[in-house]
Design a protein around this motif. Structure first.
Motif, PDB file in Angstrom:
ATOM      1  N   LYS A   1      46.029  50.970  47.236  1.00  0.00           N
ATOM      2  CA  LYS A   1      45.173  51.659  46.271  1.00  0.00           C
ATOM      3  C   LYS A   1      45.973  52.024  45.022  1.00  0.00           C
ATOM      4  CE  LYS A   1      42.094  55.599  45.742  1.00  0.00           C
ATOM      5  NZ  LYS A   1      41.538  56.789  46.366  1.00  0.00           N
ATOM      6  N   LYS A   2      47.207  52.518  45.192  1.00  0.00           N
ATOM      7  CA  LYS A   2      48.040  52.878  44.037  1.00  0.00           C
ATOM      8  C   LYS A   2      48.344  51.646  43.191  1.00  0.00           C
ATOM      9  CE  LYS A   2      50.286  56.926  45.980  1.00  0.00           C
ATOM     10  NZ  LYS A   2      51.516  57.514  46.501  1.00  0.00           N
ATOM     11  N   ILE A   3      48.651  50.523  43.851  1.00  0.00           N
ATOM     12  CA  ILE A   3      48.949  49.286  43.122  1.00  0.00           C
ATOM     13  C   ILE A   3      47.715  48.825  42.350  1.00  0.00           C
ATOM     14  CG2 ILE A   3      49.444  46.821  43.425  1.00  0.00           C
ATOM     15  CD1 ILE A   3      51.323  47.693  45.746  1.00  0.00           C
ATOM     16  N   ARG A   4      46.540  48.882  42.978  1.00  0.00           N
ATOM     17  CA  ARG A   4      45.302  48.492  42.294  1.00  0.00           C
ATOM     18  C   ARG A   4      45.071  49.358  41.058  1.00  0.00           C
ATOM     19  NH1 ARG A   4      41.205  49.390  46.065  1.00  0.00           N
ATOM     20  NH2 ARG A   4      42.413  48.906  47.882  1.00  0.00           N
ATOM     21  N   ARG A   5      45.286  50.664  41.186  1.00  0.00           N
ATOM     22  CA  ARG A   5      45.111  51.562  40.034  1.00  0.00           C
ATOM     23  C   ARG A   5      46.064  51.201  38.906  1.00  0.00           C
ATOM     24  NH1 ARG A   5      44.451  57.594  42.554  1.00  0.00           N
ATOM     25  NH2 ARG A   5      42.302  57.367  43.189  1.00  0.00           N
ATOM     26  N   LYS A   6      47.328  50.936  39.240  1.00  0.00           N
ATOM     27  CA  LYS A   6      48.314  50.583  38.213  1.00  0.00           C
ATOM     28  C   LYS A   6      47.937  49.273  37.529  1.00  0.00           C
ATOM     29  CE  LYS A   6      52.147  53.158  40.170  1.00  0.00           C
ATOM     30  NZ  LYS A   6      53.441  53.117  40.837  1.00  0.00           N
ATOM     31  N   LEU A   7      47.465  48.296  38.293  1.00  0.00           N
ATOM     32  CA  LEU A   7      47.046  47.014  37.700  1.00  0.00           C
ATOM     33  C   LEU A   7      45.862  47.211  36.762  1.00  0.00           C
ATOM     34  CD1 LEU A   7      47.383  44.535  40.699  1.00  0.00           C
ATOM     35  CD2 LEU A   7      48.716  44.553  38.583  1.00  0.00           C
ATOM     36  N   ILE A   8      44.933  48.058  37.143  1.00  0.00           N
ATOM     37  CA  ILE A   8      43.777  48.329  36.278  1.00  0.00           C
ATOM     38  C   ILE A   8      44.246  48.938  34.961  1.00  0.00           C
ATOM     39  CG2 ILE A   8      41.738  49.808  36.002  1.00  0.00           C
ATOM     40  CD1 ILE A   8      41.225  49.306  39.037  1.00  0.00           C
ATOM     41  N   VAL A   9      45.204  49.859  35.025  1.00  0.00           N
ATOM     42  CA  VAL A   9      45.732  50.477  33.804  1.00  0.00           C
ATOM     43  C   VAL A   9      46.419  49.428  32.938  1.00  0.00           C
ATOM     44  CG1 VAL A   9      47.443  52.121  32.919  1.00  0.00           C
ATOM     45  CG2 VAL A   9      45.927  52.795  34.789  1.00  0.00           C
ATOM     46  N   VAL A  10      47.233  48.575  33.543  1.00  0.00           N
ATOM     47  CA  VAL A  10      47.934  47.527  32.789  1.00  0.00           C
ATOM     48  C   VAL A  10      46.922  46.609  32.104  1.00  0.00           C
ATOM     49  CG1 VAL A  10      49.381  45.458  33.021  1.00  0.00           C
ATOM     50  CG2 VAL A  10      50.048  47.588  34.148  1.00  0.00           C
TER      51      VAL A  10
ATOM     52  N   VAL B   1      45.226  48.372  29.175  1.00  0.00           N
ATOM     53  CA  VAL B   1      46.110  48.478  28.008  1.00  0.00           C
ATOM     54  C   VAL B   1      46.207  47.125  27.313  1.00  0.00           C
ATOM     55  CG1 VAL B   1      48.514  48.828  27.288  1.00  0.00           C
ATOM     56  CG2 VAL B   1      47.419  50.458  28.850  1.00  0.00           C
ATOM     57  N   LEU B   2      46.414  46.049  28.083  1.00  0.00           N
ATOM     58  CA  LEU B   2      46.489  44.710  27.485  1.00  0.00           C
ATOM     59  C   LEU B   2      45.198  44.353  26.757  1.00  0.00           C
ATOM     60  CD1 LEU B   2      48.377  42.667  30.229  1.00  0.00           C
ATOM     61  CD2 LEU B   2      49.210  43.294  27.947  1.00  0.00           C
TER      62      LEU B   2
ATOM     63  N   THR C   1      44.931  43.640  22.728  1.00  0.00           N
ATOM     64  CA  THR C   1      44.425  42.367  22.197  1.00  0.00           C
ATOM     65  C   THR C   1      43.155  42.600  21.390  1.00  0.00           C
ATOM     66  OG1 THR C   1      43.276  41.907  24.268  1.00  0.00           O
ATOM     67  CG2 THR C   1      45.439  40.907  23.979  1.00  0.00           C
ATOM     68  N   ALA C   2      42.311  43.524  21.807  1.00  0.00           N
ATOM     69  CA  ALA C   2      41.080  43.804  21.064  1.00  0.00           C
ATOM     70  C   ALA C   2      41.394  44.372  19.687  1.00  0.00           C
ATOM     71  CB  ALA C   2      40.194  44.770  21.854  1.00  0.00           C
ATOM     72  N   TRP C   3      42.467  45.152  19.602  1.00  0.00           N
ATOM     73  CA  TRP C   3      42.858  45.735  18.314  1.00  0.00           C
ATOM     74  C   TRP C   3      43.698  44.767  17.481  1.00  0.00           C
ATOM     75  CZ3 TRP C   3      44.760  50.694  21.131  1.00  0.00           C
ATOM     76  CH2 TRP C   3      43.657  51.496  21.448  1.00  0.00           C
ATOM     77  N   GLY C   4      43.995  43.599  18.039  1.00  0.00           N
ATOM     78  CA  GLY C   4      44.765  42.599  17.310  1.00  0.00           C
ATOM     79  C   GLY C   4      46.256  42.891  17.256  1.00  0.00           C
TER      80      GLY C   4
END
Length: 168
Positions: free
Chosen positions: A142-151, A154-155, A159-162
């Motif tokens: 669960k902790k790993i899934r949460r960290k991946l969602i945050v990463v 952020v990515l 990318t949306a902000w260019g």
């Protein structure tokens, strides 16, 4: 609170399961705090509402003359009658026996001291159907899934902000 109770009778009104092993397992707890709660599912089953949640808790235990910290991930299933009283639910402080009308103390199992009827607490709030402490592997996943969602969030934002361009 099942972590801070002295006997199973004090929490039996809040559960439809045998909580005696849980109460025994938490007999050395001196403090606990809720860190996070994730609502997973809410559905109507027959005449009840059923909710499943994951809970993260810090638990302080007194063992071998020392205070020890423990983090627990808990999977809970809760239920309530579909006609649960929703008005002023947080201010209900006295419960009346549906059989004889006497006031019922919840800390002695919600059992009327005069006629021995048990109040149906699920008419007033959610009660515990299942309580399972997750093992370490489930908690880490669960902790790993949460960290991946945050990463990924952020990515995506960058990318949306260019700010960065992802190579394809």
């Amino acid at each position: 609170n099942i972590h801070m109770t002295n006997s199973v009778d004090e929490v039996s009104v809040y559960t439809n399961m045998d909580a005696s092993e849980l109460v025994k397992g938490y007999s050395d707890v001196i403090d606990c705090s809720l860190n996070d709660i994730t609502f997973l599912k809410f559905k109507k089953v027959n005449d009840d509402y059923v909710m499943t949640v994951d809970v993260g808790m810090d638990v302080l235990r007194y063992k071998d003359g020392a205070i020890r910290h423990q983090y627990e991930e808990i999977a809970l299933t809760l239920s309530a009658a579909k006609d649960m009283v929703m008005d002023n639910i947080s201010v209900v402080s006295m419960y009346k026996c549906e059989s004889c009308g006497s006031t019922v103390n919840l800390l002695n199992g919600g059992v009327c001291e005069y006629c021995e009827s048990k109040i149906p607490y699920n008419k007033y709030n959610f009660i515990l159907e299942n309580y399972r402490i997750k093992d370490e592997a489930e908690a880490k996943e669960k902790k790993i899934r949460r960290k991946l969602i945050v990463v990924f969030a952020v990515l995506y934002s960058l990318t949306a902000w260019g700010i960065i361009k992802l190579m394809m």
